[in-house]
Design a protein around this motif. Structure first.
Motif, PDB file in Angstrom:
ATOM      1  N   ASN A 130       0.830  -1.200   0.000  1.00 26.28           N
ATOM      2  CA  ASN A 130       0.000   0.000   0.000  1.00 26.28           C
ATOM      3  C   ASN A 130       0.869   1.256   0.000  1.00 26.28           C
ATOM      4  O   ASN A 130       2.073   1.195   0.240  1.00 26.28           O
ATOM      5  N   ALA A 131       0.210   2.371  -0.284  1.00 29.28           N
ATOM      6  CA  ALA A 131       0.822   3.687  -0.124  1.00 29.28           C
ATOM      7  C   ALA A 131       0.338   4.218   1.220  1.00 29.28           C
ATOM      8  O   ALA A 131      -0.823   4.033   1.578  1.00 29.28           O
ATOM      9  N   ALA A 132       1.238   4.854   1.973  1.00 26.70           N
ATOM     10  CA  ALA A 132       0.826   5.341   3.293  1.00 26.70           C
ATOM     11  C   ALA A 132       1.509   6.667   3.616  1.00 26.70           C
ATOM     12  O   ALA A 132       2.581   6.976   3.084  1.00 26.70           O
ATOM     13  N   GLY A 133       0.881   7.405   4.504  1.00 27.51           N
ATOM     14  CA  GLY A 133       1.457   8.667   4.954  1.00 27.51           C
ATOM     15  C   GLY A 133       2.288   8.426   6.203  1.00 27.51           C
ATOM     16  O   GLY A 133       1.865   7.706   7.107  1.00 27.51           O
ATOM     17  N   GLY A 134       3.467   9.022   6.272  1.00 32.11           N
ATOM     18  CA  GLY A 134       4.333   8.810   7.430  1.00 32.11           C
ATOM     19  C   GLY A 134       3.973   9.743   8.578  1.00 32.11           C
ATOM     20  O   GLY A 134       3.719  10.930   8.374  1.00 32.11           O
ATOM     21  N   PHE A 155      -7.395  12.929   3.074  1.00 37.59           N
ATOM     22  CA  PHE A 155      -6.156  12.769   3.820  1.00 37.59           C
ATOM     23  C   PHE A 155      -6.429  13.379   5.197  1.00 37.59           C
ATOM     24  O   PHE A 155      -7.436  14.066   5.407  1.00 37.59           O
ATOM     25  N   GLU A 156      -5.522  13.186   6.137  1.00 36.97           N
ATOM     26  CA  GLU A 156      -5.802  13.618   7.502  1.00 36.97           C
ATOM     27  C   GLU A 156      -5.495  15.101   7.701  1.00 36.97           C
ATOM     28  O   GLU A 156      -4.660  15.689   7.009  1.00 36.97           O
ATOM     29  N   THR A 157      -6.163  15.669   8.693  1.00 37.05           N
ATOM     30  CA  THR A 157      -5.825  17.043   9.105  1.00 37.05           C
ATOM     31  C   THR A 157      -4.528  16.980   9.918  1.00 37.05           C
ATOM     32  O   THR A 157      -4.116  15.912  10.364  1.00 37.05           O
ATOM     33  N   GLU A 159      -5.178  15.374  13.133  1.00 38.95           N
ATOM     34  CA  GLU A 159      -5.374  13.916  13.032  1.00 38.95           C
ATOM     35  C   GLU A 159      -4.038  13.181  12.885  1.00 38.95           C
ATOM     36  O   GLU A 159      -3.825  12.130  13.508  1.00 38.95           O
ATOM     37  N   TYR A 160      -3.145  13.711  12.045  1.00 35.83           N
ATOM     38  CA  TYR A 160      -1.817  13.072  11.922  1.00 35.83           C
ATOM     39  C   TYR A 160      -1.129  13.043  13.290  1.00 35.83           C
ATOM     40  O   TYR A 160      -0.509  12.060  13.673  1.00 35.83           O
ATOM     41  N   ARG A 161      -1.265  14.161  14.035  1.00 30.08           N
ATOM     42  CA  ARG A 161      -0.609  14.212  15.359  1.00 30.08           C
ATOM     43  C   ARG A 161      -1.235  13.172  16.304  1.00 30.08           C
ATOM     44  O   ARG A 161      -0.540  12.508  17.068  1.00 30.08           O
ATOM     45  N   VAL A 215      -0.035   5.893   8.175  1.00 32.11           N
ATOM     46  CA  VAL A 215      -1.504   5.837   8.088  1.00 32.11           C
ATOM     47  C   VAL A 215      -1.921   5.633   6.635  1.00 32.11           C
ATOM     48  O   VAL A 215      -1.330   6.208   5.730  1.00 32.11           O
ATOM     49  N   GLY A 216      -2.949   4.795   6.459  1.00 32.18           N
ATOM     50  CA  GLY A 216      -3.402   4.538   5.091  1.00 32.18           C
ATOM     51  C   GLY A 216      -4.841   4.038   5.043  1.00 32.18           C
ATOM     52  O   GLY A 216      -5.440   3.726   6.073  1.00 32.18           O
ATOM     53  N   MET A 217      -5.353   3.963   3.816  1.00 31.62           N
ATOM     54  CA  MET A 217      -6.783   3.707   3.594  1.00 31.62           C
ATOM     55  C   MET A 217      -7.104   2.276   3.149  1.00 31.62           C
ATOM     56  O   MET A 217      -8.172   2.029   2.611  1.00 31.62           O
ATOM     57  N   SER A 218      -6.179   1.350   3.355  1.00 33.43           N
ATOM     58  CA  SER A 218      -6.455  -0.029   2.905  1.00 33.43           C
ATOM     59  C   SER A 218      -5.887  -1.010   3.930  1.00 33.43           C
ATOM     60  O   SER A 218      -5.686  -0.660   5.091  1.00 33.43           O
ATOM     61  N   ILE A 233       6.060   4.777   1.938  1.00 35.34           N
ATOM     62  CA  ILE A 233       5.738   6.077   2.537  1.00 35.34           C
ATOM     63  C   ILE A 233       5.734   7.105   1.397  1.00 35.34           C
ATOM     64  O   ILE A 233       6.776   7.399   0.806  1.00 35.34           O
ATOM     65  N   THR A 234       4.542   7.586   1.071  1.00 34.23           N
ATOM     66  CA  THR A 234       4.406   8.452  -0.112  1.00 34.23           C
ATOM     67  C   THR A 234       4.299   9.934   0.245  1.00 34.23           C
ATOM     68  O   THR A 234       4.344  10.789  -0.639  1.00 34.23           O
ATOM     69  N   ASP A 235       4.096  10.230   1.513  1.00 34.09           N
ATOM     70  CA  ASP A 235       3.976  11.632   1.936  1.00 34.09           C
ATOM     71  C   ASP A 235       4.194  11.652   3.449  1.00 34.09           C
ATOM     72  O   ASP A 235       4.019  10.638   4.112  1.00 34.09           O
ATOM     73  N   MET A 236       4.581  12.812   3.950  1.00 36.98           N
ATOM     74  CA  MET A 236       4.785  12.919   5.396  1.00 36.98           C
ATOM     75  C   MET A 236       3.621  13.709   5.990  1.00 36.98           C
ATOM     76  O   MET A 236       3.429  14.891   5.684  1.00 36.98           O
TER      77      MET A 236
HETATM   78  N1  HPA Z   1      -3.122   9.330   4.743  1.00 39.38           N
HETATM   79  C1  HPA Z   1      -3.966   8.317   4.457  1.00 39.38           C
HETATM   80  N2  HPA Z   1      -3.781   7.501   3.435  1.00 39.38           N
HETATM   81  C2  HPA Z   1      -2.700   7.683   2.662  1.00 39.38           C
HETATM   82  C3  HPA Z   1      -1.803   8.716   2.910  1.00 39.38           C
HETATM   83  C4  HPA Z   1      -2.020   9.586   3.998  1.00 39.38           C
HETATM   84  O1  HPA Z   1      -1.256  10.530   4.270  1.00 39.38           O
HETATM   85  N3  HPA Z   1      -0.841   8.632   1.950  1.00 39.38           N
HETATM   86  C5  HPA Z   1      -1.152   7.570   1.162  1.00 39.38           C
HETATM   87  N4  HPA Z   1      -2.283   6.995   1.591  1.00 39.38           N
END
Ligand code: HPA
Length: 273
Positions: free
Chosen positions: A113-117, A193-195, A198-200, A210-213, A234-237
């Protein structure tokens, strides 16, 4: 309406009529990670829309397929495109193909998956081996009548991601000279995506990304007794100082750039199971 078992049996009978062999390893490709398919000797590819009881696409232009083939001498089945809760599918629809994979013989399931760090030591492009997850912000796909022949009413979740597969994945990465990090994945529904807050919060609750799958798929895989390995790109911080915004395009781009590393690890591992 046929029962879940009846539906699964019909789906499996249809797939077997196109590709009779059992598959040992199942792979679910996340956003931007489709190039993996180029590594496989493809035998049969079946469009989701042609498979009985597979979820019906609500979004036009959504074209996923189940790909059967060989990699490193091992028979694998790959989901090219997955179903997300945010698309409007029920949690049971999201996980249906994973249940089918188990019934096709899959013992080891690799999820990507792609996820936010949210771990501030991470950077975009890192691969994170998921060692645990937090599922409370998604709907548990096992809610409802339990099918005892599939798995228990109250599954243990103390080892959602196989320690053995994690150790093997780390060894494979080391052999290939690819650095990996490990962490806890926090599942959300999306599609937002999270505020910042929310990320904090997600970081504070003990997660690293964090991710959606992934989480719902993991739960049914564990319920049915499969060994699961999951790797996030990790596709974004999420936790960041600047005022940047997060876009789907940037997520896809970062996933595409990290994809060869992920593919190499999966490829190496498949030959070692
Ligand atoms: N948040 C949730 N899902 C994601 C993110 C994120 O930052 N990046 C990729 N999938």
């Amino acid at each position: 309406m046929p029962s879940l078992i009846e539906q699964l049996n019909e789906t499996v009978a249809f797939i077997r009529s196109k590709y009779p062999s059992a598959s040992e390893t199942g792979i679910v490709l996340g956003s931007g990670l489709g190039n993996f398919l180029n590594e496989i000797e493809v035998r049969v590819s079946i469009a989701y829309q042609d498979i009985p009881h597979f979820p019906v696409s609500t979004v036009t232009g959504h074209d996923g397929c189940l790909v059967f083939g060989e990699l490193n001498g091992t028979r694998i089945v790959v989901m090219a495109g997955r179903f997300h809760y945010y698309e409007g599918y029920s949690p049971q629809d999201v996980v249906y193909p994973v249940r089918v994979m188990k019934m096709l013989g899959v013992k080891n399931l690799f999820l990507s998956n792609a996820a936010g760090g949210v771990n501030t030591s991470f950077k975009v492009g890192d691969l994170m081996i998921i060692k645990d997850h937090i599922s409370m912000a998604v709907i548990n796909p096992l809610i409802g009548k339990n099918e005892e022949t599939i798995g228990p009413r109250f599954p243990d979740m103390s080892e959602p991601y196989s320690r053995d597969l994690i150790a093997k994945a780390k060894k494979a990465a080391q052999k290939l000279g690819i650095s990996v990090v490990e962490g806890v994945y926090f599942g959300v529904t999306g599609p937002t995506f999270e505020t910042h807050a929310e990320y904090r919060m997600i970081k504070l609750l003990g997660a690293d990304a964090v991710g959606m799958s992934t989480v719902q798929e993991n739960i049914v895989a564990v319920h049915m007794g499969m060994n699961v390995l999951a790797i996030s790109v990790i596709t974004d911080m999420g936790i960041r100082d600047d005022d940047s915004v997060i876009t789907h395009e940037e997520v896809l781009q970062a996933a595409g750039e990290a994809e060869p590393k992920l593919t190499a690890i999966f490829k190496e591992l498949v030959g070692k199971l």
